[in-house]
Design a protein around this motif. Structure first.
Motif, PDB file in Angstrom:
ATOM      1  N   GLU A 115     -47.862 -29.112 -20.829  1.00  0.00           N
ATOM      2  CA  GLU A 115     -48.815 -27.990 -20.826  1.00  0.00           C
ATOM      3  C   GLU A 115     -48.086 -26.675 -20.592  1.00  0.00           C
ATOM      4  O   GLU A 115     -46.920 -26.663 -20.227  1.00  0.00           O
ATOM      5  N   ASN A 156     -55.694 -26.068 -13.248  1.00  0.00           N
ATOM      6  CA  ASN A 156     -55.339 -26.442 -14.615  1.00  0.00           C
ATOM      7  C   ASN A 156     -54.700 -25.218 -15.278  1.00  0.00           C
ATOM      8  O   ASN A 156     -53.918 -24.530 -14.638  1.00  0.00           O
ATOM      9  N   ASN A 169     -59.547 -24.137 -19.103  1.00  0.00           N
ATOM     10  CA  ASN A 169     -58.463 -24.166 -20.076  1.00  0.00           C
ATOM     11  C   ASN A 169     -58.388 -22.875 -20.863  1.00  0.00           C
ATOM     12  O   ASN A 169     -59.062 -21.895 -20.557  1.00  0.00           O
ATOM     13  N   ARG A 190     -57.722 -29.843  -8.626  1.00  0.00           N
ATOM     14  CA  ARG A 190     -56.399 -29.271  -8.859  1.00  0.00           C
ATOM     15  C   ARG A 190     -56.560 -28.119  -9.828  1.00  0.00           C
ATOM     16  O   ARG A 190     -57.556 -28.011 -10.537  1.00  0.00           O
ATOM     17  N   ASP A 216     -58.231 -27.141 -25.939  1.00  0.00           N
ATOM     18  CA  ASP A 216     -57.374 -27.129 -24.751  1.00  0.00           C
ATOM     19  C   ASP A 216     -56.717 -25.749 -24.608  1.00  0.00           C
ATOM     20  O   ASP A 216     -57.436 -24.762 -24.486  1.00  0.00           O
ATOM     21  N   GLU A 249     -58.776 -35.923 -12.991  1.00  0.00           N
ATOM     22  CA  GLU A 249     -59.391 -36.832 -13.962  1.00  0.00           C
ATOM     23  C   GLU A 249     -59.232 -38.295 -13.560  1.00  0.00           C
ATOM     24  O   GLU A 249     -58.191 -38.681 -13.021  1.00  0.00           O
ATOM     25  N   ALA A 257     -60.359 -36.560 -19.824  1.00  0.00           N
ATOM     26  CA  ALA A 257     -61.696 -36.001 -20.089  1.00  0.00           C
ATOM     27  C   ALA A 257     -62.817 -36.687 -19.309  1.00  0.00           C
ATOM     28  O   ALA A 257     -63.985 -36.429 -19.550  1.00  0.00           O
TER      29      ALA A 257
HETATM   30  O1  LIG Z   1     -54.176 -30.347 -20.149  1.00  0.00           O
HETATM   31  C1  LIG Z   1     -55.230 -30.023 -19.619  1.00  0.00           C
HETATM   32  O2  LIG Z   1     -55.756 -28.968 -19.764  1.00  0.00           O
HETATM   33  C2  LIG Z   1     -55.854 -31.032 -18.736  1.00  0.00           C
HETATM   34  O3  LIG Z   1     -55.132 -31.072 -17.563  1.00  0.00           O
HETATM   35  C3  LIG Z   1     -55.789 -32.347 -19.444  1.00  0.00           C
HETATM   36  O4  LIG Z   1     -56.076 -33.328 -18.605  1.00  0.00           O
HETATM   37  C4  LIG Z   1     -56.567 -32.354 -20.752  1.00  0.00           C
HETATM   38  O5  LIG Z   1     -56.943 -31.117 -21.172  1.00  0.00           O
HETATM   39  C5  LIG Z   1     -57.799 -33.195 -20.725  1.00  0.00           C
HETATM   40  O6  LIG Z   1     -57.492 -34.515 -20.465  1.00  0.00           O
HETATM   41  C6  LIG Z   1     -58.572 -33.095 -21.990  1.00  0.00           C
HETATM   42  O7  LIG Z   1     -59.809 -33.457 -21.781  1.00  0.00           O
END
Ligand SMILES: O=C(O)[C@H](O)[C@@H](O)[C@H](O)[C@H](O)CO
Ligand SMILES: [Zn+2]
Length: 299
Positions: free
Chosen positions: A18, A103, A154, A101, A204, A121, A125
């Motif tokens: 990410e 993101n 996101n 947490r 995302d 998660e 998702a």
């Molecule tokens: O990367 C991210 O933004 C989240 O941490 C991920 O976990 C995914 O986006 C998610 O699983 C999609 O639903």
């Protein structure tokens, strides 16, 4: 006509790759592996990856004006000194939500660090709904919460004129826009800009290009899509050889290359054997568009 080329530049299987960020001064791509709990730096000259391991999920990394980086670690905003691999907490959020947490996050054009939270998660998702919120860390280290009730925070980027903030709550399957006040960092007037189609799956991470169009990585969609915020229409699709594409940024010489992160967490053996590059980092060239440099946190 199209000479789009896709190359896997880091053939390592990030659990959740990410937050790709191009760091000009190092000619490197910085990114994180959230559940792999590390921040990575790929040097475009040596092609080598260095990494710093941390003690909690690290969901995003951003540049800092004073050098080094800021990160979101667990539910903390923190500072990372690369050379000594040291991490210092700046502020703790969501203290009443031990299962949360951070993101995705990004620095705004005035040097403020925006990042949102989510519940951890159970599998991709699948999580307790509405636990997340969107925050800003100001250069003086004060924190503001913009809103809560978020599922998976996101996306995020700003329009080229800095008057619009783009945001994604993944499980809404849409890309939203807000009015943005660059002077104060306040957002208002939320509206939907684009609704994902079924095969595009889950929106995302995203980034803007020099023409003001948005590029969104589609998790489980195996693609990045280019959207025109003026019309709310998709204008291009670029497919990748992995399904779990998580985020994208421009970088390289003149910001003409796109870098895409991906994930492999939650894949079964059968899918993984068909997509052995899942969790790799990809470089797309030949798009014919460029991106803009990332902003640095001013605090
Ligand atoms: O990367 C991210 O933004 C989240 O941490 C991920 O976990 C995914 O986006 C998610 O699983 C999609 O639903
Ligand atoms: Zn993401």
């Amino acid at each position: 006509m199209s000479s789009v080329k896709i190359e896997c530049i880091v053939n390592e299987n990030c659990k959740i790759g990410e937050s790709p960020v191009w760091e000009e001064k190092e000619s490197s791509l910085i990114y994180v592996d959230i559940s792999g709990k590390k921040i990575c730096r790929w040097n475009s000259f040596t092609k080598q990856v260095q990494s710093v391991s941390v003690d909690a999920p690290v969901s995003c990394v951003a540049l800092r004006k004073s050098g080094d980086y800021v990160i979101t670690l667990g539910t903390r905003f923190a500072a990372l000194k690369w050379k000594d691999q040291s991490v210092t907490t700046i502020v703790h959020v969501d203290k009443d939500k031990p299962n949360n947490r951070f993101n995705d996050g990004k620095v705004d054009p005035a040097g403020r660090f925006f990042a949102g939270t989510m519940a951890e998660e159970i599998r991709p998702a699948v999580l307790e709904r509405h636990q997340g919120a969107l925050y800003t860390l100001f250069p003086d280290h004060s924190v503001v919460k913009h809103f809560d009730q978020v599922d998976i925070s996101n996306g995020l980027d700003w329009s080229l004129d800095h008057k619009t903030f783009f945001y994604i709550d993944s499980l809404s399957y849409s890309v939203d826009a807000f009015d943005y006040d660059l002077q104060t960092g306040k957002i208002s007037n939320r509206r939907n800009m684009y609704k994902l189609e079924k095969e595009e799956s889950i929106p995302d991470g995203m980034c803007i290009d020099t023409e003001g169009k948005l590029w969104v990585a589609c998790y489980d969609g195996g693609r990045v899509i280019r959207l025109d915020p003026e019309t709310g229409k998709r204008i291009q699709t670029v497919k990748l050889p992995v399904d779990k594409t998580t985020s994208c940024c421009f970088g390289g010489k003149d910001y003409s290359e796109m870098y895409v992160t991906s994930a492999c967490q939650g894949m079964d053996d059968e899918l993984f054997s068909r997509q052995p590059r899942a969790g790799g980092i990809f470089k797309i060239t030949g798009l014919g568009v460029k991106g803009i440099p990332q902003h640095s946190f001013a605090g």
